[in-house]
Design a protein around this motif. Structure first.
Motif, short mmCIF file in Angstrom:
data_model
loop_
_atom_site.label_atom_id
_atom_site.label_comp_id
_atom_site.label_asym_id
_atom_site.label_seq_id
_atom_site.Cartn_x
_atom_site.Cartn_y
_atom_site.Cartn_z
N ARG A 43 0.83 -1.20 0.00
CA ARG A 43 0.00 0.00 0.00
C ARG A 43 0.87 1.25 0.00
N ASP A 44 0.25 2.32 -0.47
CA ASP A 44 0.92 3.62 -0.52
C ASP A 44 -0.13 4.69 -0.20
N GLU A 45 -0.29 4.98 1.07
CA GLU A 45 -1.33 5.91 1.50
C GLU A 45 -1.03 7.36 1.15
N PRO A 92 3.27 -0.55 -5.31
CA PRO A 92 1.97 -0.38 -4.66
C PRO A 92 0.86 -1.05 -5.47
N GLY A 93 -0.02 -1.73 -4.74
CA GLY A 93 -1.12 -2.44 -5.36
C GLY A 93 -0.82 -3.88 -5.70
#
Length: 158
Positions: A43-45, A92-93
């Motif tokens: 993830r990459d918030e 990410p993802g």
């Protein structure tokens, strides 16, 4: 330990297909009444991460995850158990980890999957480094206290 059940443990650079892994575990089996799976993604918030790089000691990481998977088989009546963890640079993802627990009844599958994930998050021998979109390295990621606390619930009472 669940009779003749051998856990599947893989550490690999390539991605995995969640549905294919569940199918591999359950195909042709009429003795499985519940399958619980957990897939963890990179993830990459904040939108600043280009990749998370995961490193491990080959051989040691597989042995440690196999050891804890075998412990899960001793604690719960499982029909099958799979743990896959990726290494290398993961965007990410993308998938990082998969745990699939199969049992006759749901409670054992839920608890075994939870147990194995708590171990993977808190004690598995992996090191994570962040790579940022601006080209800089975010450094090594520290283990989270919350993950260590979650894993404490599985310790035998003394």
């Amino acid at each position: 330990m669940s009779a003749a059940v051998v856990p599947t443990v893989r550490i690999q650079a390539q991605d995995f297909d969640v549905a294919a892994e569940i199918s591999r575990l359950t195909q042709g089996r009429a003795d499985i009444g519940a399958v619980v799976s957990f897939s963890g993604l990179c993830r990459d918030e904040q939108g600043a991460l280009s990749a998370l790089e995961l490193e491990h000691y080959p051989g040691m990481a597989e042995a440690e995850i196999s050891r804890i998977a075998t412990e899960a088989l001793q604690r719960w009546p499982l029909q099958g158990l799979t743990a896959i963890h990726r290494h290398g640079k993961i965007a990410p993802g993308e998938n990082i980890v998969l745990v699939v627990a199969a049992s006759v009844h749901r409670q054992a599958a839920f608890e075994a999957a939870n147990f194995l994930m708590d171990y993977l998050k808190s004690r598995a021998p992996f090191w994570k480094k962040e790579h940022r979109t601006d080209g800089s390295e975010g450094g090594w990621v520290e283990a989270k206290e919350a993950d260590a606390r979650a894993a404490q619930r599985w310790k035998p009472s003394e």
